[in-house]
Write a protein that holds these residues in place. Structure first.
Motif, PDB file in Angstrom:
ATOM      1  N   ARG A  23      -0.225-119.910  46.560  1.00  8.86           N
ATOM      2  CA  ARG A  23      -0.717-119.303  47.931  1.00  8.86           C
ATOM      3  C   ARG A  23      -0.779-120.589  48.646  1.00  8.86           C
TER       4      ARG A  23
ATOM      5  N   ASP B 268     -13.774-116.979  49.597  1.00  5.36           N
ATOM      6  CA  ASP B 268     -11.766-117.234  49.429  1.00  5.36           C
ATOM      7  C   ASP B 268     -11.597-117.925  50.974  1.00  5.36           C
TER       8      ASP B 268
ATOM      9  N   SER C 268      -9.151-119.717  55.116  1.00 11.46           N
ATOM     10  CA  SER C 268      -9.163-118.457  54.383  1.00 11.46           C
ATOM     11  C   SER C 268      -7.613-118.605  53.726  1.00 11.46           C
TER      12      SER C 268
ATOM     13  N   GLY D 261      -7.585-115.633  50.892  1.00  7.95           N
ATOM     14  CA  GLY D 261      -7.680-114.836  49.962  1.00  7.95           C
ATOM     15  C   GLY D 261      -6.474-114.689  50.550  1.00  7.95           C
ATOM     16  N   ASP D 262      -6.496-112.909  50.680  1.00  7.33           N
ATOM     17  CA  ASP D 262      -5.658-112.327  51.376  1.00  7.33           C
ATOM     18  C   ASP D 262      -4.491-112.386  52.470  1.00  7.33           C
ATOM     19  N   ARG D 263      -5.669-112.776  52.964  1.00  9.43           N
ATOM     20  CA  ARG D 263      -5.311-112.652  54.275  1.00  9.43           C
ATOM     21  C   ARG D 263      -4.961-114.691  54.582  1.00  9.43           C
TER      22      ARG D 263
END
Length: 113
Positions: A7, A26, A41, A43-45
């Motif tokens: 990521r 996250d 962040s 994380g997912d976003r």
């Protein structure tokens, strides 16, 4: 998974990052040459979440506490150590209440805690 980029998250810093630590589940907190402390962040976003502009010079250290992942400390060349709690709202201004150590104050100037 060695060598695989999982990521990428842009922090928003305008200069080198000197320190990084995990916060919350996250997120990462980063401190840099630009005097900024940033939450990002991962994380997912992924992406920037918050920028603290309390320090007046380069921020060289950032320490997190695994037992309390929402709190971290920063140390800067401006002579201050500051504590941040990401659960609380904070607007940096002159006279921030998050100063833990201030090497620029004399004992007579330091508030009683």
């Amino acid at each position: 998974h060695r060598g695989v980029c999982r990521r990428v998250a842009t922090t928003g810093h305008t200069a080198n990052v000197f320190a990084v630590g995990w916060v919350d589940e996250d997120g990462i907190a980063t401190a840099g040459w630009d005097g900024q402390v940033r939450l990002t962040s991962v994380g997912d976003r992924p992406g920037p979440v918050k920028c603290y502009l309390c320090h007046e010079s380069r921020v060289k250290q950032l320490v997190t506490d695994p037992s309390c992942p929402c709190v971290f400390l920063t140390a800067s060349e401006d002579g201050t150590v500051r504590q941040f709690d990401i659960r609380e709202s904070h607007n940096c201004s002159r006279g921030c209440s998050n100063v833990v150590v201030d090497r620029t104050c004399t004992n007579a100037q330091m508030p009683m805690v």
